[in-house]
Design an enzyme around this catalytic site. Structure first.
Site, PDB file in Angstrom:
ATOM      1  N   GLY A 163       1.394  12.625   8.291  1.00  0.00           N
ATOM      2  CA  GLY A 163       1.648  11.405   7.532  1.00  0.00           C
ATOM      3  C   GLY A 163       2.703  11.620   6.462  1.00  0.00           C
ATOM      4  N   GLU A 198     -11.172  22.212  24.351  1.00  0.00           N
ATOM      5  CA  GLU A 198      -9.983  23.048  24.534  1.00  0.00           C
ATOM      6  C   GLU A 198     -10.279  24.510  24.196  1.00  0.00           C
ATOM      7  OE1 GLU A 198      -6.582  19.622  23.858  1.00  0.00           O
ATOM      8  OE2 GLU A 198      -7.523  20.516  22.120  1.00  0.00           O
TER       9      GLU A 198
END
Lengths: 428, 428
Positions: free
Chosen positions: B15, B171
């Site tokens: 961001g 993962e």
């Protein structure tokens, strides 16, 4: 010797690996013990400390190197003692390991000449952690200087002192200066990194004493061009969180790096044999411990004399030659052939780099300096790196640094506590 | 607004960087503060934890990214408080920084649902240090198992537990299983790494709840093929040095990884505004703090509702869209143009990989799974990596891993104390 002869090698440095490599095809079982899981290419460690290379480019998991040698077992273990009677090596983290032939190749660390209290202030450069510690401190010093309002503290943060002007010290000082003067300007807004001082302190009369006078003088001029301040002939008398005493003068400097002394690992103590001042085990001309032909000591932890009485130097090629010699002895013993009586060291040359474009090479008769020497140095080091992947990666990193002037390994890792510099001195 | 408008951004994640990037050409001064010197590509952090990538391949010094933007000052600093009256940000390690516009983009960390005592036993995965800690423990577990004589301890060392079956947990479990079953066999002599167990624990009824049922079921089958044991519908009730309680059952397991909860950074507390259960600051539809149009909160530390009332997810694309939105607002305000009233989130899709050859992608209308999805995932991630050098390096590392089956980042760093496993449980 029995059929299932077990060679235990402690230490996966240059000597240990050369030995295990050369035992290929010899009918022995080999157990290679190291307290690290990786072999480290120490000659390039200073480039990790100075953000040119990443850790994974100069270190390789030892067990991966011997995946295709089923007779070689690799153990991550910390050796703590040797029992010469039962012929076993004790491990801190596992069962004792019995040997028929034992080879200790446990290396050396840095020494502070009786001032171990300097160690946390002025880290040396022997392990990957040492390199990332130095890298972190150098980078944090620039970062903290950018935030700092007090001019005196800022100057101390922007003063970097390297103690000891052998090849490692010269290489470190050269790259730190290059980073401050060429790589980092333009990235900082409140400080001018070109105003950073890099001071190289040497107690002896000249830098790079292992090289000839003219090469040493050339290196001095090159360091001067890079903006390194060299101070020879004055010993460091104190190291603190806030700076360094050079003779009687205090130099405010928040980042110190130790490249001055060497202390052998405790192999001599494990064997209960004599050692020299640096703690190196005094072994015979055939590299065996007195009275124990089944125990060899090689590399930086052994003190060996050449035919002319001068000591074998503590450098990678010497360790590799000793590893190869021990492999020949073990093979000859097993085959009942005459065993070579004495190790002979062949000096292949000395190399050192100064910054990104210059190097010196002393082959004895041939001496080289400048850009050509730098390229020979680079190609030689890439050649000696293990594995095609690392060769490719390092070549790429160097080419990138050479062409772009950018360093690619500038991460500060490990938890740091940020605080006002007025509060305390040492960077985390 | 005055001419020399100063935008202070705290946090150099997705961001914060998007915001600073989009402020290019806007007549403002920018100060970007982060307590790390690097931007981290978090979506690939699990590959550092599992020895596929090196740290330097997924992180970049923030100040280097803005070297050509003289109006951008980067500070390595730890923000500790905000004074809304004097409009200043307090730093732990330097002077207070005054702002005209403040953007807090300070992210989130993992949460243990009131069991912070589990943190040292079951590390989460948010920083480079977290990744190297997990990597070290996974590698040390195999190493210590190779030395260990006690069969029960060896089994516990060879049992790896991942808690939480979102994308990160899936993962991690997939690659640890692949490493144990495909990469490492052949390098160990005393243990068979294929006998290692990888257990993925999920309190909810199915893995990958953010994906559709069929993709979730596909991922489950792929994990099963890789040898991962999946346990859904049972919460973890305790984590210790010796193992994990799954419901009422104790599973001896020396390596635990936490991938279950998220806790926002304390930005809401600095501002004295309300937060949700995860600590995220409740901001308006325009991402400003209530009553303070000059303060924005974005990314994982903000709680924002979409038009339909559902929350904006805490993922990188959402943070980047919010950064871009705030840049548009600042620009519009400075130019006196109408300011966009509300942030609108556009969901671009969800991705997750299972091991080295399979992935799932949910674009909403289009769903993909298998090898094609894996290639799309890989190309997309390489595209989003910053800098040509990193793109090249990661592509090379992946190609190497894909073709050779070898992982290249298998170093154990940070000082470890080796000891007998019978003595104590947790690996260093």
């Amino acid at each position: 010797m029995q059929k299932d002869h077990h060679v235990v090698v402690v230490g996966g440095g240059f000597g240990g690996l050369q030995l295990v490599n050369d035992l290929k095809g010899v009918p022995v079982r080999v157990t290679l013990i190291d307290r690290r899981n990786h072999h480290l290419f120490q000659p390039l460690l200073y480039q990790v400390a100075t953000t040119v290379l990443a850790t994974s480019e100069i270190a390789w998991p030892i067990r991966h190197l011997y995946r295709d040698r089923p007779e070689v077992t690799t153990l991550l273990g910390e050796a703590t003692a040797v029992d010469k009677v039962t012929r076993t090596v004790m491990l801190a983290n596992g069962p004792a390991i019995a040997y028929d032939t034992l080879v200790l190749a446990t290396g050396a660390t840095h020494a502070y000449f009786g001032h171990d209290e300097w160690a946390p202030v002025a880290p040396g450069l022997k392990t990957l952690e040492d390199a990332t510690t130095i890298r972190r401190r150098v980078l944090l010093a620039f970062e903290q200087a950018e935030v700092e309002d007090d001019a005196a503290i800022r100057d101390a943060l922007l003063t970097f002192t390297v103690i000891g002007a052998g090849p490692t010290g010269v290489e470190l000082a050269g790259i730190i200066a290059e980073m401050a003067h060429r790589t980092l300007p333009g990235e900082f807004r409140r400080i001018d990194t070109r105003r950073a001082r890099v001071v190289l302190v040497e107690a002896g009369p000249r830098i790079l004493p292992a090289f000839s006078d003219d090469l040493s003088a050339y290196a001095l001029r090159e360091l001067d061009k890079l903006g390194v301040e060299v101070r020879t002939g004055t010993p460091v008398t104190d190291c603190t969180d806030f700076g360094v005493m050079i003779g009687d003068e205090f130099l405010p400097s928040r980042t110190l790096v130790w490249a001055a002394g060497v202390q052998a690992s405790p192999a001599a103590g494990w064997l209960g044999i004599e050692s020299d001042r640096a703690g190196r085990a005094l072994v015979g001309r055939d590299l065996t411990a007195p009275g124990h032909p089944e125990i060899f000591v090689i590399g930086d932890t052994a003190s060996v004399k050449q035919e002319d009485g001068s000591p074998v130097p503590g450098i990678a090629p010497a360790a590799k030659q000793q590893g190869a010699f021990v492999a020949r002895v073990i093979r000859a013993r097993l085959e009942g052939r005459p065993v070579p009586a004495a190790f002979r060291y062949r000096h292949q040359g000395s190399l050192a780099t100064i910054g990104r474009r210059a190097a010196i090479i002393d082959f004895g008769r041939i001496r080289l300096k400048g850009a050509l020497a730098w390229w020979i140095w680079g190609i030689a080091h890439i050649y000696f790196l293990i594995g095609t992947r690392s060769r490719f990666a390092v070549a790429w990193s160097w080419l990138w640094t050479y062409l772009s002037g950018q360093h690619s390994a500038r991460l500060i890792t490990q938890k740091e506590t940020l605080r006002k510099e007025g509060d305390a001195g040492r960077l985390p």
